[in-house]
Motif scaffolding. Structure first.
Motif, PDB file in Angstrom:
ATOM      1  N   MET A  72       0.883  -1.360   0.040  1.00 38.16           N
ATOM      2  CA  MET A  72      -0.056   0.101  -0.100  1.00 38.16           C
ATOM      3  C   MET A  72       0.899   1.298   0.005  1.00 38.16           C
ATOM      4  SD  MET A  72      -2.820   1.546  -0.305  1.00 38.16           S
ATOM      5  CE  MET A  72      -4.082   0.356   0.509  1.00 38.16           C
ATOM      6  N   LEU A  76       1.135   4.335  -2.910  1.00 37.82           N
ATOM      7  CA  LEU A  76       0.941   5.454  -2.480  1.00 37.82           C
ATOM      8  C   LEU A  76       2.269   6.552  -2.958  1.00 37.82           C
ATOM      9  CD1 LEU A  76      -0.714   5.383   1.145  1.00 37.82           C
ATOM     10  CD2 LEU A  76      -1.916   6.034  -0.864  1.00 37.82           C
ATOM     11  N   GLN A 108      -9.179   5.903  -3.646  1.00 37.62           N
ATOM     12  CA  GLN A 108      -8.398   4.737  -3.732  1.00 37.62           C
ATOM     13  C   GLN A 108      -8.095   3.992  -2.443  1.00 37.62           C
ATOM     14  OE1 GLN A 108      -4.211   5.376  -4.846  1.00 37.62           O
ATOM     15  NE2 GLN A 108      -3.971   3.201  -5.348  1.00 37.62           N
ATOM     16  N   THR A 109      -7.388   4.658  -1.486  1.00 37.64           N
ATOM     17  CA  THR A 109      -7.246   3.763  -0.415  1.00 37.64           C
ATOM     18  C   THR A 109      -8.478   3.245   0.437  1.00 37.64           C
ATOM     19  OG1 THR A 109      -5.489   5.496  -0.241  1.00 37.64           O
ATOM     20  CG2 THR A 109      -6.154   4.091   1.999  1.00 37.64           C
ATOM     21  N   LEU A 113      -8.878  -0.991   0.879  1.00 35.94           N
ATOM     22  CA  LEU A 113      -8.992  -1.338   2.248  1.00 35.94           C
ATOM     23  C   LEU A 113     -10.420  -2.073   2.333  1.00 35.94           C
ATOM     24  CD1 LEU A 113      -7.929   1.635   4.408  1.00 35.94           C
ATOM     25  CD2 LEU A 113      -6.775  -0.580   4.277  1.00 35.94           C
ATOM     26  N   CYS A 152      -4.275   5.239 -10.370  1.00 39.03           N
ATOM     27  CA  CYS A 152      -4.672   4.934  -9.100  1.00 39.03           C
ATOM     28  C   CYS A 152      -5.734   3.786  -9.479  1.00 39.03           C
ATOM     29  CB  CYS A 152      -5.662   5.964  -8.413  1.00 39.03           C
ATOM     30  SG  CYS A 152      -4.493   7.458  -8.053  1.00 39.03           S
ATOM     31  N   SER A 156      -4.542   0.368  -7.414  1.00 42.12           N
ATOM     32  CA  SER A 156      -5.376  -0.201  -6.399  1.00 42.12           C
ATOM     33  C   SER A 156      -5.567  -1.628  -6.211  1.00 42.12           C
ATOM     34  CB  SER A 156      -6.711   0.509  -6.417  1.00 42.12           C
ATOM     35  OG  SER A 156      -7.539   0.211  -7.448  1.00 42.12           O
TER      36      SER A 156
END
Length: 300
Positions: A72, A76, A108-109, A113, A152, A156
């Motif tokens: 991750m 980033l 995206q995060t 998750l 992105c 991902s």
């Protein structure tokens, strides 16, 4: 012994194989560096390309050591460097562009998750269509933003890939497999194109791409996929060969998408961050499509 216990033992036994394969990859890189130092002139494109991988591979290795947070963080980092590169090519206010990119990174995060892989896959497909539409309309500002969205959406899938199995080591093995096949496919295409390239693949989009380079990349991907996947015991040989072929073609497609965007923007490289490679986007353009393709292929 339960099936879960057997699987756990197999996953634990896989860990040393991943690091042995990593060391072998560094060994291949060292041999390539020695060969380039002996047979090429200082400052040659091939030598610069090979030396640049000494910057790239350690970053990927560190992300593996920092698993599960490492992949991750790697995504980033790539996205942050991409914002910096694309900002210099954005026609409007840079601050506005950067704020939009920051919001996209938050989204995206969150998707990563929450394991929303299928939603991300649909978004990636829509963005590819939009990129083509804006490219045909010659709208550079929108093209720059779409490139970031594509990046992105594609990246991902790295954390998605690391969530697909309950066995962390198996996920890590697939993560390493993805980077190894993608990287060696790019290297083989470059070397074969330089040495044997005669017939251009897409002259208007990427003049340096040749059918001979594509063939070399495909053959290298098939060999690496079969050898590495077999050593790590990831899948059957037919599946590994199919994945090797698809990842090679996806890597070329990703490269051509970003090359077409550069032609629209009137630039050769996105930046000079990595000598011999250009910018971060010049290096990860293949990964934008190979990562989602591998994930979707394994989920079928």
């Amino acid at each position: 012994m339960s099936d879960f216990s057997v699987a756990a033992l197999a996953s634990t036994a896989l860990a040393p194989r991943i690091w042995v394969a990593t060391l072998l990859l560094y060994g291949v890189l060292a041999l390539a560096s020695l060969g380039a130092g002996r047979w090429t002139a200082p400052g040659s494109a091939l030598r610069l390309q090979i030396n640049a991988w000494w910057r790239i591979f350690p970053v990927v290795s560190l992300s593996m050591l920092l698993y599960p947070a490492g992949p991750m963080l790697l995504s980033l980092l790539i996205a942050g460097l991409a914002v910096r590169e694309l900002s210099s090519h954005y026609a409007g206010p840079r601050a506005r562009f950067q704020w939009v990119c920051a919001a996209v990174l938050v989204l995206q995060t969150a998707l990563a998750l929450h394991s929303a892989a299928m939603a991300t896959a649909l978004l990636l497909a829509l963005l590819l269509v939009q990129a083509v539409v804006f490219g045909l309309r010659r709208q550079p500002a929108q093209m720059v933003l779409l490139l970031f969205l594509l990046l992105c959406a594609g990246l991902s899938f790295l954390p998605h890939l690391l969530q697909r199995s309950p066995m962390p080591t198996v996920n890590l093995a697939w993560f390493f497999y993805l980077f190894a096949v993608t990287a060696l496919n790019d290297i083989a295409q470059f070397v074969c194109g330089k040495c044997f390239g005669r017939h251009r693949l897409a002259a208007r989009v990427s003049p340096n791409k040749t059918w001979q380079g594509l063939a070399g990349g495909v053959l290298a991907s098939l060999a690496v996929s079969a050898a590495l996947g077999g050593y790590l015991q990831l899948a059957s040989l037919p599946l590994l060969l199919a994945l090797g072929l698809l990842l090679s073609l996806a890597g070329v497609a990703g490269d051509l998408v970003f090359s077409a965007a550069k032609r629209r923007l009137g630039i050769k490289d996105f930046s000079q961050l990595i000598p011999g490679h250009g910018g971060i986007l010049d290096r990860v353009d293949s990964l934008v499509l190979t990562a989602p393709l591998l994930y979707c292929g394994l989920m079928l």
